[in-house]
Design a protein around this motif. Sequence first.
Motif, PDB file in Angstrom:
ATOM      1  N   ASP A   1       0.825  -1.221   0.000  1.00  0.00           N
ATOM      2  CA  ASP A   1       0.000   0.000   0.000  1.00  0.00           C
ATOM      3  C   ASP A   1       0.856   1.268   0.000  1.00  0.00           C
ATOM      4  OD1 ASP A   1      -2.429  -1.473   0.093  1.00  0.00           O
ATOM      5  OD2 ASP A   1      -2.176  -1.727   2.249  1.00  0.00           O
ATOM      6  N   HIS A   2       1.983   1.219  -0.691  1.00  0.00           N
ATOM      7  CA  HIS A   2       2.920   2.344  -0.783  1.00  0.00           C
ATOM      8  C   HIS A   2       3.621   2.640   0.546  1.00  0.00           C
ATOM      9  CE1 HIS A   2       1.767   3.260  -4.879  1.00  0.00           C
ATOM     10  NE2 HIS A   2       0.488   3.309  -4.521  1.00  0.00           N
ATOM     11  N   ILE A   3       3.541   1.707   1.500  1.00  0.00           N
ATOM     12  CA  ILE A   3       4.201   1.853   2.800  1.00  0.00           C
ATOM     13  C   ILE A   3       5.333   0.829   2.882  1.00  0.00           C
ATOM     14  CG2 ILE A   3       3.945   1.732   5.314  1.00  0.00           C
ATOM     15  CD1 ILE A   3       0.902   2.220   4.810  1.00  0.00           C
ATOM     16  N   LEU A   4       6.548   1.311   3.076  1.00  0.00           N
ATOM     17  CA  LEU A   4       7.683   0.423   3.280  1.00  0.00           C
ATOM     18  C   LEU A   4       7.901   0.259   4.777  1.00  0.00           C
ATOM     19  CD1 LEU A   4      10.157  -1.204   2.236  1.00  0.00           C
ATOM     20  CD2 LEU A   4      11.469   0.932   2.438  1.00  0.00           C
ATOM     21  N   THR A   5       7.706  -0.960   5.276  1.00  0.00           N
ATOM     22  CA  THR A   5       7.948  -1.246   6.684  1.00  0.00           C
ATOM     23  C   THR A   5       9.380  -1.730   6.863  1.00  0.00           C
ATOM     24  OG1 THR A   5       5.632  -1.845   7.055  1.00  0.00           O
ATOM     25  CG2 THR A   5       7.234  -2.616   8.686  1.00  0.00           C
ATOM     26  N   LEU A   6      10.110  -1.079   7.744  1.00  0.00           N
ATOM     27  CA  LEU A   6      11.458  -1.493   8.117  1.00  0.00           C
ATOM     28  C   LEU A   6      11.390  -1.958   9.571  1.00  0.00           C
ATOM     29  CD1 LEU A   6      13.567   1.457   6.626  1.00  0.00           C
ATOM     30  CD2 LEU A   6      13.030  -0.747   5.570  1.00  0.00           C
ATOM     31  N   ARG A   7      11.595  -3.252   9.780  1.00  0.00           N
ATOM     32  CA  ARG A   7      11.446  -3.831  11.109  1.00  0.00           C
ATOM     33  C   ARG A   7      12.804  -4.315  11.632  1.00  0.00           C
ATOM     34  NH1 ARG A   7       6.972  -5.424  13.437  1.00  0.00           N
ATOM     35  NH2 ARG A   7       5.879  -5.552  11.428  1.00  0.00           N
ATOM     36  N   ILE A   8      13.273  -3.701  12.701  1.00  0.00           N
ATOM     37  CA  ILE A   8      14.504  -4.143  13.359  1.00  0.00           C
ATOM     38  C   ILE A   8      14.226  -5.484  14.023  1.00  0.00           C
ATOM     39  CG2 ILE A   8      16.267  -3.534  15.055  1.00  0.00           C
ATOM     40  CD1 ILE A   8      15.301  -0.573  14.693  1.00  0.00           C
ATOM     41  N   ASN A   9      15.042  -6.482  13.710  1.00  0.00           N
ATOM     42  CA  ASN A   9      14.694  -7.860  14.088  1.00  0.00           C
ATOM     43  C   ASN A   9      15.909  -8.609  14.656  1.00  0.00           C
ATOM     44  OD1 ASN A   9      12.888 -10.187  14.114  1.00  0.00           O
ATOM     45  ND2 ASN A   9      14.138 -10.980  12.438  1.00  0.00           N
ATOM     46  N   ARG A  10      16.262  -8.253  15.860  1.00  0.00           N
ATOM     47  CA  ARG A  10      17.331  -8.960  16.568  1.00  0.00           C
ATOM     48  C   ARG A  10      16.897  -9.158  18.034  1.00  0.00           C
ATOM     49  NH1 ARG A  10      23.372  -6.884  18.032  1.00  0.00           N
ATOM     50  NH2 ARG A  10      24.443  -8.898  18.014  1.00  0.00           N
ATOM     51  N   PRO A  11      15.788  -9.857  18.234  1.00  0.00           N
ATOM     52  CA  PRO A  11      15.169  -9.911  19.558  1.00  0.00           C
ATOM     53  C   PRO A  11      16.040 -10.536  20.638  1.00  0.00           C
ATOM     54  CG  PRO A  11      14.149 -11.490  18.065  1.00  0.00           C
ATOM     55  CD  PRO A  11      15.015 -10.609  17.230  1.00  0.00           C
ATOM     56  N   ASP A  12      16.938 -11.456  20.249  1.00  0.00           N
ATOM     57  CA  ASP A  12      17.802 -12.088  21.252  1.00  0.00           C
ATOM     58  C   ASP A  12      18.798 -11.111  21.862  1.00  0.00           C
ATOM     59  OD1 ASP A  12      18.885 -12.112  18.597  1.00  0.00           O
ATOM     60  OD2 ASP A  12      20.538 -13.338  19.339  1.00  0.00           O
ATOM     61  N   LYS A  13      19.041  -9.975  21.193  1.00  0.00           N
ATOM     62  CA  LYS A  13      19.936  -8.923  21.694  1.00  0.00           C
ATOM     63  C   LYS A  13      19.164  -7.625  21.924  1.00  0.00           C
ATOM     64  CE  LYS A  13      23.725 -11.403  21.420  1.00  0.00           C
ATOM     65  NZ  LYS A  13      24.486 -11.793  22.636  1.00  0.00           N
ATOM     66  N   ARG A  14      17.875  -7.739  22.191  1.00  0.00           N
ATOM     67  CA  ARG A  14      17.007  -6.587  22.424  1.00  0.00           C
ATOM     68  C   ARG A  14      17.094  -5.582  21.264  1.00  0.00           C
ATOM     69  NH1 ARG A  14      18.295  -3.606  27.187  1.00  0.00           N
ATOM     70  NH2 ARG A  14      16.131  -2.941  27.338  1.00  0.00           N
ATOM     71  N   ASN A  15      17.274  -6.123  20.071  1.00  0.00           N
ATOM     72  CA  ASN A  15      17.357  -5.319  18.847  1.00  0.00           C
ATOM     73  C   ASN A  15      18.496  -4.309  18.870  1.00  0.00           C
ATOM     74  OD1 ASN A  15      15.193  -6.690  17.778  1.00  0.00           O
ATOM     75  ND2 ASN A  15      13.687  -5.129  18.283  1.00  0.00           N
ATOM     76  N   ALA A  16      19.571  -4.634  19.608  1.00  0.00           N
ATOM     77  CA  ALA A  16      20.758  -3.776  19.598  1.00  0.00           C
ATOM     78  C   ALA A  16      21.309  -3.704  18.181  1.00  0.00           C
ATOM     79  CB  ALA A  16      21.811  -4.325  20.555  1.00  0.00           C
ATOM     80  N   LEU A  17      21.733  -2.511  17.786  1.00  0.00           N
ATOM     81  CA  LEU A  17      22.114  -2.246  16.402  1.00  0.00           C
ATOM     82  C   LEU A  17      23.611  -2.415  16.178  1.00  0.00           C
ATOM     83  CD1 LEU A  17      19.861   0.897  16.082  1.00  0.00           C
ATOM     84  CD2 LEU A  17      19.565  -1.199  14.745  1.00  0.00           C
TER      85      LEU A  17
END
Length: 257
Positions: free
Chosen positions: A12-28
């Motif tokens: 629907d013209h929406i780009l979802t960017l989902r941070i997905n590193r749950p084992d490290k609390r999504n640390a970047l």
Amino acid sequence: MTAPTLLTELSDHILTLRINRPDKRNALTQAMYGELAEALLAAAENPEVRVVLLTGTPDTFTAGNDLQDFLQIPGNLAEAPVGRFMAALSGFPKPVVAAVNGAAVGIGTTLLLHCDLVYVGETARLQMPFVSLGLCPEFTASYVLPRIMGHVRAAELLMLGEAFSAQTAHELGLVNEVLPPAEVESRARQQALRLAQQAPQALLTTKMLMRRFSQRGMHESLAVELEHFSAALKGPEVKEAVSAFMQKRKPDFSKLA
């Protein structure tokens, strides 16, 4: 097989960017920053993308930087993946909507300053613990926060670095709405869809005009903050803060000038 740390979906013209590193609390990590930067740069040029929705996993937005990974960055941060991500998000021409649940620490909070609409779960906790880690603010926080909430409130958040609630974030003007956690992403997507259905050029022009007169200050702030942040990463205060973190004790800065 290792799960991807960034999930993308265009609908629907929406780009979802989902941070997905749950084992490290999504640390970047730097690799994740690189992926986010590339996704944003591509989205800016893709006419099929009218809005970006940025989110994490159901119980965590992001705990901020992966410290061990972050401390390995050579040279100036402006040239590293984290710097490219900051430049891509702060200069992104299209609307960005954020959906935040759980922890939003460090850059997990400061990146919200570059989103246009922000929806937060009522149990979320935000924090900018830079000084506690021997660092300075980043991502234009030192420039934007005092202009949103005044010097004394911004000083409390940045100098003491204590966690604060979603309701406090709303009262300070950092977020649009506080919702039950289960409703956050659906509300953010609903608003993103409304934006995607607006006249696209009028939307781009409106965002450009809203940021035009602050853009110079933000660019300067971003560069100066990163310069000081880069220097601090090599300093004794960060060394003490990281050692204390690893040893699960309170850092002792009493002997440092």
